[in-house]
Design a protein around this motif. Sequence first.
Motif, PDB file in Angstrom:
ATOM      1  N   ARG A 117       0.834  -1.206   0.000  1.00 52.97           N
ATOM      2  CA  ARG A 117       0.000   0.000   0.000  1.00 52.97           C
ATOM      3  C   ARG A 117       0.871   1.259   0.000  1.00 52.97           C
ATOM      4  O   ARG A 117       0.605   2.235   0.713  1.00 52.97           O
ATOM      5  CB  ARG A 117      -0.964   0.002   1.186  1.00 52.97           C
ATOM      6  N   ALA A 118       1.910   1.226  -0.816  1.00 54.45           N
ATOM      7  CA  ALA A 118       2.823   2.367  -0.888  1.00 54.45           C
ATOM      8  C   ALA A 118       2.152   3.560  -1.552  1.00 54.45           C
ATOM      9  O   ALA A 118       1.353   3.404  -2.483  1.00 54.45           O
ATOM     10  CB  ALA A 118       4.080   1.983  -1.663  1.00 54.45           C
ATOM     11  N   LYS A 119       2.505   4.748  -1.080  1.00 57.44           N
ATOM     12  CA  LYS A 119       1.994   5.970  -1.689  1.00 57.44           C
ATOM     13  C   LYS A 119       2.663   6.225  -3.026  1.00 57.44           C
ATOM     14  O   LYS A 119       2.026   6.680  -3.984  1.00 57.44           O
ATOM     15  CB  LYS A 119       2.252   7.155  -0.753  1.00 57.44           C
ATOM     16  N   SER A 120       3.974   5.926  -3.103  1.00 59.92           N
ATOM     17  CA  SER A 120       4.711   6.127  -4.344  1.00 59.92           C
ATOM     18  C   SER A 120       5.833   5.117  -4.450  1.00 59.92           C
ATOM     19  O   SER A 120       6.214   4.466  -3.473  1.00 59.92           O
ATOM     20  CB  SER A 120       5.266   7.560  -4.435  1.00 59.92           C
ATOM     21  N   CYS A 121       6.350   4.984  -5.673  1.00 58.05           N
ATOM     22  CA  CYS A 121       7.394   4.017  -5.989  1.00 58.05           C
ATOM     23  C   CYS A 121       8.379   4.675  -6.933  1.00 58.05           C
ATOM     24  O   CYS A 121       7.965   5.319  -7.917  1.00 58.05           O
ATOM     25  CB  CYS A 121       6.763   2.786  -6.626  1.00 58.05           C
ATOM     26  N   LEU A 122       9.671   4.515  -6.667  1.00 61.53           N
ATOM     27  CA  LEU A 122      10.715   4.973  -7.580  1.00 61.53           C
ATOM     28  C   LEU A 122      11.531   3.754  -7.995  1.00 61.53           C
ATOM     29  O   LEU A 122      12.180   3.115  -7.164  1.00 61.53           O
ATOM     30  CB  LEU A 122      11.610   6.009  -6.908  1.00 61.53           C
ATOM     31  N   ALA A 123      11.479   3.426  -9.278  1.00 60.52           N
ATOM     32  CA  ALA A 123      12.188   2.266  -9.809  1.00 60.52           C
ATOM     33  C   ALA A 123      13.139   2.708 -10.906  1.00 60.52           C
ATOM     34  O   ALA A 123      12.721   3.334 -11.883  1.00 60.52           O
ATOM     35  CB  ALA A 123      11.197   1.240 -10.351  1.00 60.52           C
ATOM     36  N   ILE A 124      14.424   2.399 -10.729  1.00 61.42           N
ATOM     37  CA  ILE A 124      15.457   2.799 -11.676  1.00 61.42           C
ATOM     38  C   ILE A 124      15.997   1.546 -12.374  1.00 61.42           C
ATOM     39  O   ILE A 124      16.359   0.568 -11.712  1.00 61.42           O
ATOM     40  CB  ILE A 124      16.595   3.543 -10.937  1.00 61.42           C
ATOM     41  N   SER A 125      16.030   1.576 -13.710  1.00 62.30           N
ATOM     42  CA  SER A 125      16.565   0.461 -14.507  1.00 62.30           C
ATOM     43  C   SER A 125      15.959  -0.876 -14.103  1.00 62.30           C
ATOM     44  O   SER A 125      16.642  -1.901 -14.012  1.00 62.30           O
ATOM     45  CB  SER A 125      18.095   0.403 -14.383  1.00 62.30           C
ATOM     46  N   ALA A 126      14.662  -0.878 -13.863  1.00 65.13           N
ATOM     47  CA  ALA A 126      13.988  -2.086 -13.379  1.00 65.13           C
ATOM     48  C   ALA A 126      13.755  -3.088 -14.503  1.00 65.13           C
ATOM     49  O   ALA A 126      13.403  -2.721 -15.620  1.00 65.13           O
ATOM     50  CB  ALA A 126      12.644  -1.710 -12.758  1.00 65.13           C
ATOM     51  N   GLN A 127      13.919  -4.365 -14.204  1.00 62.36           N
ATOM     52  CA  GLN A 127      13.551  -5.396 -15.157  1.00 62.36           C
ATOM     53  C   GLN A 127      12.022  -5.535 -15.201  1.00 62.36           C
ATOM     54  O   GLN A 127      11.348  -5.351 -14.181  1.00 62.36           O
ATOM     55  CB  GLN A 127      14.159  -6.752 -14.777  1.00 62.36           C
ATOM     56  N   TYR A 128      11.505  -5.864 -16.370  1.00 61.07           N
ATOM     57  CA  TYR A 128      10.082  -6.194 -16.468  1.00 61.07           C
ATOM     58  C   TYR A 128       9.853  -7.578 -15.871  1.00 61.07           C
ATOM     59  O   TYR A 128       8.860  -7.813 -15.178  1.00 61.07           O
ATOM     60  CB  TYR A 128       9.635  -6.164 -17.926  1.00 61.07           C
ATOM     61  N   SER A 129      10.793  -8.483 -16.113  1.00 59.25           N
ATOM     62  CA  SER A 129      10.739  -9.831 -15.561  1.00 59.25           C
ATOM     63  C   SER A 129      12.120 -10.453 -15.693  1.00 59.25           C
ATOM     64  O   SER A 129      12.892 -10.090 -16.581  1.00 59.25           O
ATOM     65  CB  SER A 129       9.712 -10.690 -16.302  1.00 59.25           C
ATOM     66  N   ALA A 130      12.419 -11.406 -14.813  1.00 60.25           N
ATOM     67  CA  ALA A 130      13.652 -12.187 -14.931  1.00 60.25           C
ATOM     68  C   ALA A 130      13.405 -13.508 -15.639  1.00 60.25           C
ATOM     69  O   ALA A 130      14.354 -14.259 -15.901  1.00 60.25           O
ATOM     70  CB  ALA A 130      14.234 -12.446 -13.543  1.00 60.25           C
ATOM     71  N   ASP A 131      12.166 -13.794 -15.961  1.00 56.79           N
ATOM     72  CA  ASP A 131      11.789 -15.072 -16.553  1.00 56.79           C
ATOM     73  C   ASP A 131      12.159 -15.089 -18.040  1.00 56.79           C
ATOM     74  O   ASP A 131      11.654 -14.280 -18.821  1.00 56.79           O
ATOM     75  CB  ASP A 131      10.286 -15.266 -16.381  1.00 56.79           C
ATOM     76  N   GLU A 157       2.380  -5.904 -14.511  1.00 56.73           N
ATOM     77  CA  GLU A 157       1.255  -4.968 -14.524  1.00 56.73           C
ATOM     78  C   GLU A 157       0.118  -5.417 -13.614  1.00 56.73           C
ATOM     79  O   GLU A 157      -0.670  -4.589 -13.135  1.00 56.73           O
ATOM     80  CB  GLU A 157       0.722  -4.742 -15.944  1.00 56.73           C
ATOM     81  N   ASP A 158       0.044  -6.724 -13.327  1.00 55.00           N
ATOM     82  CA  ASP A 158      -0.991  -7.213 -12.429  1.00 55.00           C
ATOM     83  C   ASP A 158      -0.720  -6.853 -10.978  1.00 55.00           C
ATOM     84  O   ASP A 158      -1.606  -6.999 -10.126  1.00 55.00           O
ATOM     85  CB  ASP A 158      -1.127  -8.735 -12.551  1.00 55.00           C
ATOM     86  N   THR A 159       0.488  -6.401 -10.679  1.00 55.96           N
ATOM     87  CA  THR A 159       0.832  -6.030  -9.305  1.00 55.96           C
ATOM     88  C   THR A 159       0.607  -4.549  -9.042  1.00 55.96           C
ATOM     89  O   THR A 159       0.669  -4.116  -7.891  1.00 55.96           O
ATOM     90  CB  THR A 159       2.310  -6.357  -9.000  1.00 55.96           C
ATOM     91  N   GLN A 160       0.381  -3.764 -10.072  1.00 49.97           N
ATOM     92  CA  GLN A 160       0.265  -2.317  -9.897  1.00 49.97           C
ATOM     93  C   GLN A 160      -1.111  -1.919  -9.383  1.00 49.97           C
ATOM     94  O   GLN A 160      -2.120  -2.520  -9.750  1.00 49.97           O
ATOM     95  CB  GLN A 160       0.576  -1.599 -11.209  1.00 49.97           C
ATOM     96  N   GLU A 161      -1.107  -0.892  -8.531  1.00 53.74           N
ATOM     97  CA  GLU A 161      -2.338  -0.422  -7.910  1.00 53.74           C
ATOM     98  C   GLU A 161      -2.597   1.023  -8.314  1.00 53.74           C
ATOM     99  O   GLU A 161      -1.673   1.838  -8.369  1.00 53.74           O
ATOM    100  CB  GLU A 161      -2.232  -0.510  -6.387  1.00 53.74           C
ATOM    101  N   PRO A 162      -3.855   1.389  -8.576  1.00 49.30           N
ATOM    102  CA  PRO A 162      -4.162   2.759  -9.000  1.00 49.30           C
ATOM    103  C   PRO A 162      -3.885   3.810  -7.934  1.00 49.30           C
ATOM    104  O   PRO A 162      -3.711   4.988  -8.252  1.00 49.30           O
ATOM    105  CB  PRO A 162      -5.655   2.690  -9.347  1.00 49.30           C
ATOM    106  N   GLY A 163      -3.827   3.411  -6.661  1.00 51.56           N
ATOM    107  CA  GLY A 163      -3.590   4.380  -5.601  1.00 51.56           C
ATOM    108  C   GLY A 163      -2.137   4.745  -5.388  1.00 51.56           C
ATOM    109  O   GLY A 163      -1.819   5.578  -4.531  1.00 51.56           O
ATOM    110  N   CYS A 164      -1.231   4.140  -6.149  1.00 51.72           N
ATOM    111  CA  CYS A 164       0.205   4.401  -6.002  1.00 51.72           C
ATOM    112  C   CYS A 164       0.702   5.168  -7.222  1.00 51.72           C
ATOM    113  O   CYS A 164       0.298   4.884  -8.353  1.00 51.72           O
ATOM    114  CB  CYS A 164       0.972   3.086  -5.876  1.00 51.72           C
ATOM    115  N   SER A 165       1.594   6.137  -7.004  1.00 47.35           N
ATOM    116  CA  SER A 165       2.240   6.853  -8.100  1.00 47.35           C
ATOM    117  C   SER A 165       3.579   6.188  -8.382  1.00 47.35           C
ATOM    118  O   SER A 165       4.450   6.173  -7.513  1.00 47.35           O
ATOM    119  CB  SER A 165       2.452   8.319  -7.729  1.00 47.35           C
ATOM    120  N   TYR A 166       3.734   5.654  -9.594  1.00 51.63           N
ATOM    121  CA  TYR A 166       4.954   4.952  -9.981  1.00 51.63           C
ATOM    122  C   TYR A 166       5.829   5.866 -10.835  1.00 51.63           C
ATOM    123  O   TYR A 166       5.362   6.424 -11.832  1.00 51.63           O
ATOM    124  CB  TYR A 166       4.616   3.695 -10.785  1.00 51.63           C
ATOM    125  N   PHE A 167       7.092   5.989 -10.440  1.00 51.63           N
ATOM    126  CA  PHE A 167       8.070   6.751 -11.198  1.00 51.63           C
ATOM    127  C   PHE A 167       9.148   5.765 -11.643  1.00 51.63           C
ATOM    128  O   PHE A 167       9.857   5.192 -10.814  1.00 51.63           O
ATOM    129  CB  PHE A 167       8.674   7.867 -10.340  1.00 51.63           C
TER     130      PHE A 167
END
Length: 245
Positions: A117-131, A157-167
């Motif tokens: 239930r994070a308010k925001s997320c900062l992801a740098i050079s993130a993998q979409y998947s390791a699979d 994308e199934d893990t993302q929530e509309p209440g969080c701001s993703y950067f």
Amino acid sequence: MAGLPTAPLAVFHQSDRVKAKSLAGSEPRLVVSFTGVGKPEARHQTEEFVKSSRQDGRNHVLFVSDTLRSWYNDPGIFEEILDVVGRYREAHGITETVTFGNSMGGYGAVIFAGALRAKSCLAISAQYSADPAVVPEEERWAAYRERIGRFTRPPLEDTQEPGCSYFVLHGGGKVERPHWSRFPVCPNLHHYIIGKVGHGVGKRLKSAGLINRVTECAIGERPVALRRALAGELEFRRRSSLEVV
């Protein structure tokens, strides 16, 4: 990219697959900072962006390491990390949570943000998947990926929530494209492609003196201010629903 803490990091939790170190803050905000894979020769991963996460000591910071380098796929590890963060929040009266990470840690920041239930997320050079079945073009980190017996994480994308701001910030170029091009386009995901830096976005932000400002804008949910900060120093473009990638 690791900063120098003003106080020693305390081990909050340690098991055979998860290690969490903490720094206490003065305000009830927690930054959960997920570590990357680390150097191949290093036994332990390094806590990154310590100074920018702390914001002059205002934030609590919990540095979480998947010591198996399983991209959080080891059975039960996801739930273990949720429990660790929950215990820290309860112990310190945390009322606001932010996730942060680089590379494997950036992937962690995205997939845990909704569950925490994070308010925001900062992801740098993130993998979409390791699979390899999901991103067959990816050839890095093969030694770690081959050890993953079963990929347990759902589509990102199934893990993302509309209440969080993703950067989310990625480097341009062929190596990173298989990941950033698969990220969904949605109103609460502010996605920036930084030119000519490849996987080294974190290092480039630091060398340009921007990492503190970018972190501040992500924590404060200020996408316009973040874009202005980038525009002063870097070539970048923002992905949008109007862009074909």
